[in-house]
Design a protein around this motif. Structure first.
Motif, PDB file in Angstrom:
ATOM      1  N   LEU A  72       1.002  -1.183  -0.124  1.00  0.00           N
ATOM      2  CA  LEU A  72       0.079  -0.106  -0.033  1.00  0.00           C
ATOM      3  C   LEU A  72       0.900   1.404   0.115  1.00  0.00           C
ATOM      4  N   ALA A  73       0.843   1.837  -1.253  1.00  0.00           N
ATOM      5  CA  ALA A  73       1.633   3.228  -1.026  1.00  0.00           C
ATOM      6  C   ALA A  73       1.352   4.143  -0.365  1.00  0.00           C
ATOM      7  N   GLY A  74       2.158   5.335   0.160  1.00  0.00           N
ATOM      8  CA  GLY A  74       1.934   6.178   0.999  1.00  0.00           C
ATOM      9  C   GLY A  74       2.366   5.934   2.456  1.00  0.00           C
ATOM     10  N   ARG A  75       1.626   6.735   3.294  1.00  0.00           N
ATOM     11  CA  ARG A  75       1.885   6.784   4.855  1.00  0.00           C
ATOM     12  C   ARG A  75       0.487   7.167   5.460  1.00  0.00           C
ATOM     13  N   LEU A 120      10.034  15.247  -2.121  1.00  0.00           N
ATOM     14  CA  LEU A 120       8.971  14.410  -1.757  1.00  0.00           C
ATOM     15  C   LEU A 120       8.747  13.173  -2.527  1.00  0.00           C
ATOM     16  N   THR A 121       8.391  12.058  -1.926  1.00  0.00           N
ATOM     17  CA  THR A 121       8.291  10.723  -2.641  1.00  0.00           C
ATOM     18  C   THR A 121       6.876  10.210  -2.301  1.00  0.00           C
ATOM     19  N   ARG A 122       6.440   9.349  -2.898  1.00  0.00           N
ATOM     20  CA  ARG A 122       5.075   8.564  -3.065  1.00  0.00           C
ATOM     21  C   ARG A 122       5.037   8.146  -1.354  1.00  0.00           C
ATOM     22  N   ASP A 123       5.995   7.610  -0.623  1.00  0.00           N
ATOM     23  CA  ASP A 123       6.143   7.270   0.830  1.00  0.00           C
ATOM     24  C   ASP A 123       5.521   8.524   1.571  1.00  0.00           C
ATOM     25  N   ASP A 124       5.614   9.683   1.181  1.00  0.00           N
ATOM     26  CA  ASP A 124       5.169  10.836   2.125  1.00  0.00           C
ATOM     27  C   ASP A 124       3.831  11.199   1.721  1.00  0.00           C
ATOM     28  N   TYR A 125       2.909  10.692   0.629  1.00  0.00           N
ATOM     29  CA  TYR A 125       1.729  11.263   0.428  1.00  0.00           C
ATOM     30  C   TYR A 125       0.992  10.435   1.374  1.00  0.00           C
ATOM     31  N   VAL A 126      -0.102  11.066   2.223  1.00  0.00           N
ATOM     32  CA  VAL A 126      -1.012  10.704   2.960  1.00  0.00           C
ATOM     33  C   VAL A 126      -2.518  10.503   2.480  1.00  0.00           C
ATOM     34  N   ASP A 127      -2.959   9.264   2.202  1.00  0.00           N
ATOM     35  CA  ASP A 127      -3.912   8.849   1.574  1.00  0.00           C
ATOM     36  C   ASP A 127      -5.118   9.062   2.561  1.00  0.00           C
TER      37      ASP A 127
END
Length: 203
Positions: A72-75, A120-127
């Motif tokens: 699951l991408a993001g954080r 910023l990376t995809r790991d920084d994005y909050v869903d």
């Protein structure tokens, strides 16, 4: 002053984003000929509705990834189904939640990699798992990208690698090509989301 080459693309971006937001939350959307069509706000159930088997979506991290996804991408509490390249074939059908998350993340990251920290990376994005917050996140991403567009001059449009977004051809393309591509992303995913809303209503 906005470059004459950028002006029509900016106008298209504004119209596409505005139309998508209206299509998500109502109370009406432009039919295309100026006639308003009534739209009900999207519910959380519709936002995460899976119209086909083995859909990719946005899921609680505690539930783990969906079929054929490996992470699951993001954080945060929610994440978007994903897998390393090459992605599964045929590609999974994706929910409104997945498509809106993809658009919002792309806009935020491209804005950052053009005139922000470039980190910023995809790991920084909050869903998020709810429709209202996801719609607001899309508006935030669109506003960030629009701010970038208003800041560039005509010479910047021809600059190769002005945007260093790592998940596309941005480092190898003139910025004007990237602007065009972002519009296509909003237009085609926006149309897909509109169709999913129609299918949900008619299910």
């Amino acid at each position: 002053m906005i470059s004459p080459r950028l002006a029509p693309l900016l106008s298209q971006f504004d119209f596409a984003c505005g139309r998508l937001v209206d299509r998500l939350g109502g109370p009406a959307v432009d039919s295309g000929d100026g006639t308003p069509v009534s739209v009900d706000p999207m519910t959380d159930d519709e936002f995460r509705w899976e119209p086909a088997p083995d859909c990719w979506s946005v899921r609680r991290r505690s539930a783990g990834p969906g079929p054929r996804a490996t992470f699951l991408a993001g954080r945060g509490e929610w994440g978007r189904d994903s897998a390393p390249h090459p992605h599964p074939w045929p590609p999974p059908v994706t929910t409104i939640a997945w498509r809106l998350s993809h658009l919002s993340e792309m806009l935020v990251l491209r804005a950052d990699h053009t005139s922000g920290s470039h980190t910023l990376t995809r790991d920084d994005y909050v869903d998020t798992g709810d429709a209202a917050t996801a719609t607001a996140a899309f508006q935030t991403g669109a506003a960030a990208w629009r701010k970038v567009l208003l800041s560039v001059d005509d010479a910047a449009l021809d600059t190769v690698g002005l945007c260093t977004y790592p998940h596309g051809s941005d480092p190898d393309e003139p910025f004007l090509e990237i602007v065009w591509w972002v519009n296509q992303e909003v237009l085609h995913h926006g149309a897909e989301i509109a169709l999913l809303r129609d299918l949900y209503r008619a299910r």
